[in-house]
Design a protein around this motif. Structure first.
Motif, PDB file in Angstrom:
ATOM      1  N   GLN A 175       0.837  -1.210   0.000  1.00 26.85           N
ATOM      2  CA  GLN A 175       0.000   0.000   0.000  1.00 26.85           C
ATOM      3  C   GLN A 175       0.871   1.258   0.000  1.00 26.85           C
ATOM      4  N   ARG A 176       1.949   1.238   0.812  1.00 24.82           N
ATOM      5  CA  ARG A 176       2.846   2.399   0.852  1.00 24.82           C
ATOM      6  C   ARG A 176       3.527   2.608  -0.497  1.00 24.82           C
ATOM      7  N   LYS A 177       3.847   1.510  -1.158  1.00 28.47           N
ATOM      8  CA  LYS A 177       4.474   1.608  -2.481  1.00 28.47           C
ATOM      9  C   LYS A 177       3.524   2.271  -3.474  1.00 28.47           C
ATOM     10  N   THR A 178       2.250   1.895  -3.399  1.00 30.66           N
ATOM     11  CA  THR A 178       1.238   2.505  -4.278  1.00 30.66           C
ATOM     12  C   THR A 178       1.090   3.993  -3.978  1.00 30.66           C
ATOM     13  N   GLN A 179       1.059   4.333  -2.667  1.00 29.42           N
ATOM     14  CA  GLN A 179       0.949   5.742  -2.280  1.00 29.42           C
ATOM     15  C   GLN A 179       2.168   6.536  -2.730  1.00 29.42           C
ATOM     16  N   ARG A 180       3.335   5.899  -2.652  1.00 26.24           N
ATOM     17  CA  ARG A 180       4.567   6.578  -3.057  1.00 26.24           C
ATOM     18  C   ARG A 180       4.542   6.874  -4.555  1.00 26.24           C
ATOM     19  N   LYS A 181       4.067   5.928  -5.346  1.00 26.33           N
ATOM     20  CA  LYS A 181       3.986   6.140  -6.797  1.00 26.33           C
ATOM     21  C   LYS A 181       3.024   7.277  -7.118  1.00 26.33           C
ATOM     22  N   ALA A 182       1.929   7.355  -6.348  1.00 25.07           N
ATOM     23  CA  ALA A 182       0.964   8.443  -6.567  1.00 25.07           C
ATOM     24  C   ALA A 182       1.613   9.788  -6.265  1.00 25.07           C
ATOM     25  N   ARG A 183       2.436   9.844  -5.194  1.00 29.10           N
ATOM     26  CA  ARG A 183       3.121  11.095  -4.864  1.00 29.10           C
ATOM     27  C   ARG A 183       4.138  11.462  -5.938  1.00 29.10           C
ATOM     28  N   ASN A 186       2.842  13.360  -8.832  1.00 36.29           N
ATOM     29  CA  ASN A 186       2.619  14.784  -8.592  1.00 36.29           C
ATOM     30  C   ASN A 186       3.892  15.609  -8.706  1.00 36.29           C
ATOM     31  N   SER A 248       8.451  14.824   5.601  1.00 35.68           N
ATOM     32  CA  SER A 248       8.166  13.586   6.323  1.00 35.68           C
ATOM     33  C   SER A 248       8.898  13.569   7.657  1.00 35.68           C
ATOM     34  N   GLU A 271      11.056   4.571   3.369  1.00 36.63           N
ATOM     35  CA  GLU A 271      10.524   5.787   2.752  1.00 36.63           C
ATOM     36  C   GLU A 271      11.619   6.847   2.671  1.00 36.63           C
TER      37      GLU A 271
END
Length: 414
Positions: A175-183, A186, A248, A271
């Motif tokens: 899940q964190r990997k997916t969130q990181r890709k979304a960031r 941007n 962070s 991270e």
């Protein structure tokens, strides 16, 4: 509040480490009833401390209602077992104390699972003969057969739970990997606060956030104690002229951080490996701040993040003779509680993340989405509507320059 005895025993006196350890004990909400110290010529294999000191503690226990005896050093399972048999009181070593603090402070599901994993892996070696009850023959139920010992049953249960927890942690890591890709989509740079525990990382995050007109409810807990916060917090910081970055806050480091914790928190700490810039926060008022820097760098090496560009922030300079605020290359001296001094930090972050070029661009009206992006992420000086598009004079950073270089018509000399 549970009462405890604290035991310091080493081959040399380490006053600063002892003071820090007492703060760790208090951070776990223990009341210290007595402190025992012994300067050892050599470590006793069976009990770590000598027989005379063991007798002294036994005598003190007769008049005390003690929940734990806490050792400053890490002990072997054999030593813990022998000491508990001698004192008839649970014995806790340094690693277990840190794990207990983490267990009490964990808020997020990820942190709770990471700490449970570390505690189980720490517990497993201690099962060997740790209790005569574990040698009883097991019966029906979870065990394989009536001949299996209770010890083997407990060990299998712990291993099963470790596997279950590790599976959950892998899901969270995905899940964190997916969130990181979304960031990353941007295109916002990531700045990570790292450093020794209680150096002021959370204070700096909050000051930068409020200085840049962030929402009050986005603040994180800041408290003058070891490991006040464990969960990683990420906040978007909006700078003047449209620049933005992600800031962070990570768990603090400490000397002799339990190996089980480093492994358990590896997926969270990784991270840091994806940061564009590290801010190492140092408590300048500590006599051991150089050692704290070394410990932080060693931990960063363990997680593969030692080569990321870094600014070292000497915080709490109001308690020292350092001139502050001041900037010396990649070293900043400040007091994070002074909002004016945070200006220096924000200035340095901006210069590091957004080295800017003054350029002239022409955007066809069909590329209006780029114009909208530049309005948010660049410093536009002037613009002119023309027949086929928009002519813009602006400052842009290297990332935007590379992304939209095909639309650049002129680069002004620096």
């Amino acid at each position: 509040m549970e009462k405890v005895f604290v035991v310091f025993a080493d081959t040399e006196k380490k006053e600063e480490e002892e003071l820090e350890f007492l703060e760790l004990v208090k951070a776990c909400d223990f009341q210290i009833e007595a402190i025992f110290s012994q300067l050892l010529k050599s470590i006793t294999l069976k009990t770590y401390i000598g027989s005379g000191k063991c007798l002294e503690i036994q005598e003190a226990l007769q008049d005390s209602d003690i929940s734990y005896i806490i050792f400053h050093q890490d002990l072997t399972p054999l030593q813990i077992r022998n000491l508990e048999a001698l004192f008839h009181v649970p014995v806790m070593d340094r690693s277990e104390l840190i794990l207990a603090i983490f267990s009490r402070r964990a808020k997020s599901p990820a942190a709770k699972l990471q700490i449970e994993s570390a505690q189980l892996k720490k517990m497993l070696p201690r099962l060997i003969g740790s209790n005569t009850q574990l040698s009883r023959q097991g019966g029906s139920g979870f065990n394989k057969g009536s001949g299996e010992k209770q010890l083997e049953l407990d060990r299998r249960r712990i291993k099963s739970r470790i596997s279950e927890v590790d599976r959950e942690l892998k899901k969270l890591a995905t899940q964190r990997k997916t969130q990181r890709k979304a960031r990353e989509k941007n295109a916002l740079p990531l700045v990570a606060l790292v450093g020794y525990t209680n150096a002021g990382k959370s204070t700096i995050l909050n000051r930068v956030l409020t200085h840049c007109k962030g929402k009050e409810e986005k603040k994180v807990l800041e408290k003058d104690m070891l490991f006040a916060t464990l969960d990683t917090s990420i906040r978007q910081i909006q700078l003047p002229h449209g620049h933005s970055f992600l800031l962070s806050d990570t768990v603090g480091f400490i000397s002799h951080l339990p190996h089980e914790l480093i492994k358990a928190f590896h997926s969270t700490l990784e991270e840091v490996r994806y940061a564009d810039l590290l801010l190492q926060v140092v408590d300048a008022s500590s006599k051991q701040h150089n050692q704290h820097i070394d410990i932080t760098m060693d931990t960063l090496r363990q997680i593969g993040a030692a080569d990321i560009p870094m600014l070292i922030i000497y915080n709490k300079c109001d308690k020292t003779s350092y001139t502050h605020p001041q900037i010396q290359n990649h070293h900043l001296y400040l007091c994070a509680k002074d909002d004016k001094e945070v200006d220096y930090l924000i200035q340095k972050i901006t210069e590091t993340l957004f080295p800017e070029k003054k350029v002239e661009m022409f955007l066809p009206y069909t590329q209006y989405n780029i114009y909208s992006y530049l309005k948010e992420h660049a410093h536009i000086l002037k613009e002119k509507q023309e027949e086929e598009g928009i002519s813009i004079c602006l400052y842009i950073n290297d990332r935007i320059y590379k992304k939209y270089k095909d639309f650049i018509q002129k680069v002004f000399p620096e």
